[in-house]
Design a protein around this motif. Sequence first.
Motif, PDB file in Angstrom:
ATOM      1  N   VAL A  14       0.840  -1.195   0.000  1.00 51.79           N
ATOM      2  CA  VAL A  14       0.000   0.000   0.000  1.00 51.79           C
ATOM      3  C   VAL A  14       0.873   1.242   0.000  1.00 51.79           C
ATOM      4  O   VAL A  14       1.717   1.420   0.882  1.00 51.79           O
ATOM      5  CB  VAL A  14      -0.940   0.013   1.221  1.00 51.79           C
ATOM      6  N   ASP A  15       0.664   2.096  -0.981  1.00 53.12           N
ATOM      7  CA  ASP A  15       1.412   3.336  -1.104  1.00 53.12           C
ATOM      8  C   ASP A  15       0.806   4.406  -0.203  1.00 53.12           C
ATOM      9  O   ASP A  15      -0.404   4.425   0.030  1.00 53.12           O
ATOM     10  CB  ASP A  15       1.405   3.807  -2.553  1.00 53.12           C
ATOM     11  N   ALA A  16       1.653   5.311   0.286  1.00 57.79           N
ATOM     12  CA  ALA A  16       1.160   6.384   1.149  1.00 57.79           C
ATOM     13  C   ALA A  16       0.344   7.415   0.392  1.00 57.79           C
ATOM     14  O   ALA A  16      -0.467   8.126   0.990  1.00 57.79           O
ATOM     15  CB  ALA A  16       2.336   7.068   1.844  1.00 57.79           C
ATOM     16  N   ASP A  17       0.532   7.491  -0.925  1.00 53.20           N
ATOM     17  CA  ASP A  17      -0.179   8.469  -1.746  1.00 53.20           C
ATOM     18  C   ASP A  17      -1.581   7.943  -2.061  1.00 53.20           C
ATOM     19  O   ASP A  17      -1.721   6.955  -2.784  1.00 53.20           O
ATOM     20  CB  ASP A  17       0.597   8.727  -3.033  1.00 53.20           C
ATOM     21  N   HIS A  42       1.736  -2.105   4.611  1.00 51.22           N
ATOM     22  CA  HIS A  42       2.433  -0.820   4.485  1.00 51.22           C
ATOM     23  C   HIS A  42       3.695  -0.899   5.331  1.00 51.22           C
ATOM     24  O   HIS A  42       3.631  -1.241   6.521  1.00 51.22           O
ATOM     25  CB  HIS A  42       1.555   0.335   4.962  1.00 51.22           C
ATOM     26  N   ALA A  43       4.828  -0.616   4.716  1.00 48.39           N
ATOM     27  CA  ALA A  43       6.106  -0.690   5.421  1.00 48.39           C
ATOM     28  C   ALA A  43       6.567   0.705   5.804  1.00 48.39           C
ATOM     29  O   ALA A  43       6.656   1.593   4.950  1.00 48.39           O
ATOM     30  CB  ALA A  43       7.150  -1.365   4.536  1.00 48.39           C
ATOM     31  N   GLU A  72      -0.748   3.934  10.136  1.00 47.17           N
ATOM     32  CA  GLU A  72      -2.100   3.507  10.512  1.00 47.17           C
ATOM     33  C   GLU A  72      -3.147   4.269   9.699  1.00 47.17           C
ATOM     34  O   GLU A  72      -4.161   3.696   9.276  1.00 47.17           O
ATOM     35  CB  GLU A  72      -2.330   3.727  12.009  1.00 47.17           C
ATOM     36  N   ARG A  73      -2.902   5.547   9.469  1.00 46.68           N
ATOM     37  CA  ARG A  73      -3.845   6.343   8.670  1.00 46.68           C
ATOM     38  C   ARG A  73      -3.890   5.835   7.235  1.00 46.68           C
ATOM     39  O   ARG A  73      -4.972   5.665   6.647  1.00 46.68           O
ATOM     40  CB  ARG A  73      -3.433   7.814   8.680  1.00 46.68           C
ATOM     41  N   VAL A  74      -2.704   5.582   6.656  1.00 46.83           N
ATOM     42  CA  VAL A  74      -2.620   5.090   5.283  1.00 46.83           C
ATOM     43  C   VAL A  74      -3.359   3.766   5.145  1.00 46.83           C
ATOM     44  O   VAL A  74      -4.145   3.559   4.207  1.00 46.83           O
ATOM     45  CB  VAL A  74      -1.147   4.937   4.861  1.00 46.83           C
TER      46      VAL A  74
END
Length: 295
Positions: A14-17, A42-43, A72-74
Amino acid sequence: MTSPRGRRPVVVGVDADPTKRMALAWAVDEAARRGSPLRLVHAQGVPTGGYRSREVRPSWEEWNQALHAEGERVLGEAVTFAESRRPGVEVSALLAEGHPAWVLREQAADAGAVVLGSWHLSATQELFTSASVALPVIAHARCPVIVVPEPEHFTQRPPYLVVGVDGSAHSAAAVDFAFEEAALCGAALRAIYVWHPPPLGTLDEHAALGECRRVLSETVAGRTATHPEVELHHEVVTGHPVEVLTEASAHAVGLVVGTRGRGGFAGMLLGSVSQGVLHHARCPVLTVPRPGHVE
Protein backbone atom coordinates in the motif's frame (compact mmCIF):
# COMPACT_ATOMS: atom_id res chain seq x y z
CA MET A 1 -13.98 -21.19 -10.11
CA THR A 2 -11.64 -21.32 -7.10
CA SER A 3 -7.95 -21.58 -7.96
CA PRO A 4 -5.37 -23.79 -6.18
CA ARG A 5 -4.21 -20.56 -4.51
CA GLY A 6 -7.77 -20.00 -3.28
CA ARG A 7 -7.18 -19.41 0.45
CA ARG A 8 -3.62 -18.16 0.27
CA PRO A 9 -3.81 -14.38 0.63
CA VAL A 10 -3.30 -11.84 -2.10
CA VAL A 11 -0.72 -9.46 -0.62
CA VAL A 12 -0.54 -5.86 -1.81
CA GLY A 13 1.93 -3.15 -0.96
CA VAL A 14 0.00 0.00 0.00
CA ASP A 15 1.41 3.34 -1.10
CA ALA A 16 1.16 6.38 1.15
CA ASP A 17 -0.18 8.47 -1.75
CA PRO A 18 -4.00 8.07 -1.80
CA THR A 19 -4.08 8.97 -5.52
CA LYS A 20 -2.08 5.84 -6.38
CA ARG A 21 -4.68 3.13 -6.13
CA MET A 22 -4.29 1.03 -9.30
CA ALA A 23 -2.28 -1.74 -7.60
CA LEU A 24 -4.70 -1.80 -4.67
CA ALA A 25 -7.70 -1.98 -7.01
CA TRP A 26 -6.12 -4.87 -8.95
CA ALA A 27 -5.35 -6.72 -5.72
CA VAL A 28 -8.90 -6.31 -4.40
CA ASP A 29 -10.34 -7.62 -7.68
CA GLU A 30 -7.81 -10.48 -7.78
CA ALA A 31 -8.76 -11.56 -4.26
CA ALA A 32 -12.43 -11.45 -5.21
CA ARG A 33 -11.83 -13.52 -8.36
CA ARG A 34 -9.88 -16.16 -6.43
CA GLY A 35 -12.02 -16.22 -3.30
CA SER A 36 -8.88 -15.34 -1.36
CA PRO A 37 -8.32 -13.09 1.64
CA LEU A 38 -6.60 -9.77 0.97
CA ARG A 39 -3.66 -8.59 3.07
CA LEU A 40 -2.77 -4.91 2.88
CA VAL A 41 0.85 -4.20 3.81
CA HIS A 42 2.43 -0.82 4.49
CA ALA A 43 6.11 -0.69 5.42
CA GLN A 44 7.40 2.19 7.52
CA GLY A 45 11.08 2.66 6.91
CA VAL A 46 13.57 5.43 7.64
CA PRO A 47 11.88 8.79 8.38
CA THR A 48 11.73 11.13 5.38
CA GLY A 49 10.96 14.79 4.88
CA GLY A 50 7.37 13.93 4.04
CA TYR A 51 6.68 13.14 7.68
CA ARG A 52 8.21 16.31 9.14
CA SER A 53 6.02 18.70 11.06
CA ARG A 54 6.65 21.63 13.40
CA GLU A 55 4.89 19.80 16.21
CA VAL A 56 7.28 16.83 16.16
CA ARG A 57 10.75 17.27 17.61
CA PRO A 58 13.50 15.31 15.84
CA SER A 59 13.98 12.51 18.38
CA TRP A 60 14.00 8.90 17.16
CA GLU A 61 11.13 7.88 19.45
CA GLU A 62 8.92 10.73 18.25
CA TRP A 63 9.86 10.11 14.62
CA ASN A 64 8.84 6.49 15.08
CA GLN A 65 5.54 7.48 16.68
CA ALA A 66 4.83 9.88 13.82
CA LEU A 67 5.62 7.19 11.25
CA HIS A 68 3.40 4.68 13.05
CA ALA A 69 0.48 7.11 13.18
CA GLU A 70 0.89 7.95 9.51
CA GLY A 71 1.09 4.27 8.61
CA GLU A 72 -2.10 3.51 10.51
CA ARG A 73 -3.85 6.34 8.67
CA VAL A 74 -2.62 5.09 5.28
CA LEU A 75 -3.79 1.55 6.01
CA GLY A 76 -7.14 2.74 7.35
CA GLU A 77 -7.85 4.58 4.11
CA ALA A 78 -6.75 1.56 2.08
CA VAL A 79 -9.03 -0.77 4.06
CA THR A 80 -11.98 1.56 3.46
CA PHE A 81 -11.19 1.61 -0.28
CA ALA A 82 -10.93 -2.19 -0.47
CA GLU A 83 -14.10 -2.88 1.50
CA SER A 84 -16.12 -0.42 -0.55
CA ARG A 85 -14.81 -1.80 -3.85
CA ARG A 86 -15.48 -5.47 -3.03
CA PRO A 87 -17.57 -5.82 0.15
CA GLY A 88 -17.34 -9.61 0.15
CA VAL A 89 -13.54 -9.80 0.34
CA GLU A 90 -11.93 -10.63 3.70
CA VAL A 91 -9.46 -7.78 4.37
CA SER A 92 -6.63 -7.56 6.89
CA ALA A 93 -3.94 -4.90 7.33
CA LEU A 94 -0.32 -5.09 8.44
CA LEU A 95 1.92 -2.18 9.42
CA ALA A 96 5.51 -3.40 9.33
CA GLU A 97 8.89 -1.85 10.04
CA GLY A 98 11.65 -2.11 7.45
CA HIS A 99 12.40 -1.47 3.82
CA PRO A 100 9.34 -2.23 1.65
CA ALA A 101 11.28 -4.72 -0.53
CA TRP A 102 12.37 -6.75 2.51
CA VAL A 103 8.93 -6.61 4.14
CA LEU A 104 7.12 -7.71 0.97
CA ARG A 105 9.63 -10.49 0.31
CA GLU A 106 8.77 -11.86 3.76
CA GLN A 107 5.04 -11.50 3.17
CA ALA A 108 5.32 -13.35 -0.16
CA ALA A 109 6.32 -16.55 1.65
CA ASP A 110 2.70 -17.64 2.25
CA ALA A 111 0.98 -15.58 -0.45
CA GLY A 112 -0.94 -16.73 -3.49
CA ALA A 113 0.17 -13.57 -5.29
CA VAL A 114 1.85 -10.26 -4.48
CA VAL A 115 0.68 -7.03 -6.11
CA LEU A 116 2.93 -3.96 -6.39
CA GLY A 117 2.55 -0.51 -7.88
CA SER A 118 4.87 0.89 -10.53
CA TRP A 119 5.63 4.43 -11.58
CA HIS A 120 7.94 3.57 -14.50
CA LEU A 121 11.23 4.39 -12.91
CA SER A 122 14.16 4.41 -15.29
CA ALA A 123 16.33 1.30 -15.39
CA THR A 124 19.01 3.11 -13.36
CA GLN A 125 16.54 4.25 -10.71
CA GLU A 126 14.93 0.82 -10.45
CA LEU A 127 18.23 -1.00 -10.06
CA PHE A 128 20.27 1.37 -7.96
CA THR A 129 18.07 3.54 -5.72
CA SER A 130 16.21 2.86 -2.49
CA ALA A 131 12.96 3.24 -4.45
CA SER A 132 13.53 -0.23 -5.91
CA VAL A 133 10.95 -2.71 -4.65
CA ALA A 134 9.71 -4.77 -7.59
CA LEU A 135 12.96 -6.44 -8.69
CA PRO A 136 14.04 -7.92 -5.34
CA VAL A 137 10.51 -9.07 -4.54
CA ILE A 138 10.09 -10.76 -7.94
CA ALA A 139 13.54 -12.32 -7.80
CA HIS A 140 12.91 -14.06 -4.48
CA ALA A 141 9.14 -14.65 -4.36
CA ARG A 142 7.84 -18.18 -4.74
CA CYS A 143 4.47 -16.91 -5.96
CA PRO A 144 3.41 -14.75 -8.91
CA VAL A 145 4.15 -11.04 -8.54
CA ILE A 146 1.92 -8.57 -10.37
CA VAL A 147 3.31 -5.10 -11.08
CA VAL A 148 0.54 -2.62 -11.87
CA PRO A 149 1.42 0.74 -13.45
CA GLU A 150 0.08 4.17 -12.63
CA PRO A 151 -1.92 5.66 -14.20
CA GLU A 152 -4.55 3.28 -15.55
CA HIS A 153 -3.98 2.16 -19.13
CA PHE A 154 -6.67 1.61 -21.77
CA THR A 155 -7.57 -2.01 -22.51
CA GLN A 156 -9.06 -3.44 -25.67
CA ARG A 157 -12.49 -5.03 -25.70
CA PRO A 158 -13.05 -7.93 -25.58
CA PRO A 159 -10.23 -8.24 -22.99
CA TYR A 160 -7.16 -10.40 -23.55
CA LEU A 161 -3.95 -11.42 -21.79
CA VAL A 162 -0.56 -11.92 -23.47
CA VAL A 163 1.91 -14.60 -22.37
CA GLY A 164 5.48 -15.03 -23.56
CA VAL A 165 6.55 -18.59 -24.43
CA ASP A 166 10.10 -19.87 -24.96
CA GLY A 167 9.96 -23.54 -24.01
CA SER A 168 11.70 -23.18 -20.63
CA ALA A 169 10.36 -24.40 -17.27
CA HIS A 170 9.70 -20.79 -16.25
CA SER A 171 7.77 -20.27 -19.48
CA ALA A 172 5.61 -23.35 -18.89
CA ALA A 173 4.72 -22.09 -15.41
CA ALA A 174 3.85 -18.71 -16.90
CA VAL A 175 1.54 -20.36 -19.43
CA ASP A 176 -0.24 -22.31 -16.68
CA PHE A 177 -0.78 -19.13 -14.69
CA ALA A 178 -1.86 -17.21 -17.81
CA PHE A 179 -4.61 -19.74 -18.58
CA GLU A 180 -5.75 -19.65 -14.95
CA GLU A 181 -5.79 -15.85 -14.88
CA ALA A 182 -7.54 -15.57 -18.24
CA ALA A 183 -10.26 -17.93 -17.03
CA LEU A 184 -10.74 -15.89 -13.86
CA CYS A 185 -10.80 -12.57 -15.75
CA GLY A 186 -13.04 -13.79 -18.56
CA ALA A 187 -10.32 -12.83 -21.04
CA ALA A 188 -8.89 -14.38 -24.19
CA LEU A 189 -5.23 -15.45 -24.21
CA ARG A 190 -2.59 -14.62 -26.80
CA ALA A 191 0.48 -16.88 -26.51
CA ILE A 192 3.53 -15.55 -28.35
CA TYR A 193 6.84 -17.22 -29.10
CA VAL A 194 9.37 -14.58 -30.15
CA TRP A 195 12.17 -15.79 -32.42
CA HIS A 196 15.19 -13.51 -32.15
CA PRO A 197 17.49 -14.26 -35.12
CA PRO A 198 21.18 -14.65 -34.18
CA PRO A 199 23.46 -11.71 -35.12
CA LEU A 200 25.10 -13.64 -37.95
CA GLY A 201 21.86 -15.12 -39.22
CA THR A 202 20.93 -18.79 -39.55
CA LEU A 203 21.47 -21.27 -42.32
CA ASP A 204 17.86 -22.41 -42.30
CA GLU A 205 15.42 -19.78 -41.06
CA HIS A 206 12.46 -21.89 -42.20
CA ALA A 207 13.58 -24.79 -39.99
CA ALA A 208 14.21 -22.47 -37.05
CA LEU A 209 10.72 -20.99 -37.29
CA GLY A 210 9.26 -24.48 -37.61
CA GLU A 211 10.98 -25.49 -34.37
CA CYS A 212 9.56 -22.40 -32.65
CA ARG A 213 6.06 -23.33 -33.79
CA ARG A 214 6.55 -26.88 -32.53
CA VAL A 215 7.68 -25.71 -29.09
CA LEU A 216 4.81 -23.24 -28.88
CA SER A 217 2.22 -25.87 -29.84
CA GLU A 218 3.62 -28.36 -27.33
CA THR A 219 3.66 -25.76 -24.57
CA VAL A 220 -0.01 -24.84 -24.92
CA ALA A 221 -1.17 -28.39 -25.72
CA GLY A 222 -3.52 -29.83 -23.12
CA ARG A 223 -4.13 -26.57 -21.33
CA THR A 224 -7.12 -25.75 -23.51
CA ALA A 225 -8.76 -28.92 -22.22
CA THR A 226 -8.26 -27.74 -18.64
CA HIS A 227 -9.60 -24.28 -19.47
CA PRO A 228 -12.01 -24.75 -22.40
CA GLU A 229 -13.61 -21.36 -21.66
CA VAL A 230 -10.40 -19.51 -22.60
CA GLU A 231 -10.18 -18.43 -26.23
CA LEU A 232 -6.57 -19.10 -27.30
CA HIS A 233 -4.55 -17.46 -30.07
CA HIS A 234 -0.91 -18.42 -30.55
CA GLU A 235 1.73 -17.23 -32.97
CA VAL A 236 5.45 -17.05 -33.65
CA VAL A 237 6.80 -13.53 -34.17
CA THR A 238 10.28 -12.50 -35.31
CA GLY A 239 11.99 -9.70 -33.39
CA HIS A 240 13.40 -8.73 -30.03
CA PRO A 241 11.37 -10.38 -27.23
CA VAL A 242 11.02 -7.23 -25.10
CA GLU A 243 9.91 -5.10 -28.05
CA VAL A 244 7.50 -7.70 -29.44
CA LEU A 245 5.86 -8.53 -26.10
CA THR A 246 5.60 -4.89 -25.08
CA GLU A 247 3.93 -3.95 -28.35
CA ALA A 248 1.62 -6.99 -28.29
CA SER A 249 0.45 -6.16 -24.77
CA ALA A 250 -0.15 -2.43 -25.32
CA HIS A 251 -3.91 -2.75 -24.80
CA ALA A 252 -3.95 -6.05 -22.90
CA VAL A 253 -5.35 -6.74 -19.45
CA GLY A 254 -1.84 -7.92 -18.57
CA LEU A 255 1.40 -9.46 -19.81
CA VAL A 256 2.51 -12.77 -18.26
CA VAL A 257 6.19 -13.79 -18.30
CA GLY A 258 8.42 -16.26 -16.50
CA THR A 259 11.03 -14.80 -14.20
CA ARG A 260 13.87 -16.42 -16.14
CA GLY A 261 13.84 -17.93 -19.59
CA ARG A 262 16.28 -19.80 -21.77
CA GLY A 263 19.88 -18.85 -21.17
CA GLY A 264 19.19 -17.57 -17.63
CA PHE A 265 21.87 -18.07 -15.00
CA ALA A 266 21.13 -19.06 -11.41
CA GLY A 267 22.98 -16.03 -10.06
CA MET A 268 20.94 -13.53 -12.03
CA LEU A 269 18.06 -11.78 -10.27
CA LEU A 270 15.82 -11.89 -13.31
CA GLY A 271 16.03 -12.77 -16.97
CA SER A 272 16.64 -9.89 -19.38
CA VAL A 273 13.17 -10.21 -20.92
CA SER A 274 11.47 -10.05 -17.50
CA GLN A 275 13.41 -6.93 -16.58
CA GLY A 276 12.86 -5.38 -20.00
CA VAL A 277 9.07 -5.70 -20.00
CA LEU A 278 8.90 -4.41 -16.42
CA HIS A 279 10.56 -1.19 -17.58
CA HIS A 280 8.69 -0.77 -20.86
CA ALA A 281 5.21 -2.33 -20.61
CA ARG A 282 2.32 0.02 -19.89
CA CYS A 283 -0.03 -2.74 -18.77
CA PRO A 284 0.26 -4.86 -15.60
CA VAL A 285 3.13 -7.36 -15.79
CA LEU A 286 2.53 -10.73 -14.14
CA THR A 287 5.81 -12.51 -13.38
CA VAL A 288 5.68 -16.20 -12.55
CA PRO A 289 8.48 -18.29 -10.95
CA ARG A 290 9.01 -21.84 -12.03
CA PRO A 291 7.54 -24.53 -9.71
CA GLY A 292 9.77 -25.22 -6.73
CA HIS A 293 11.63 -21.92 -7.21
CA VAL A 294 13.62 -20.97 -4.12
CA GLU A 295 16.22 -18.19 -3.83
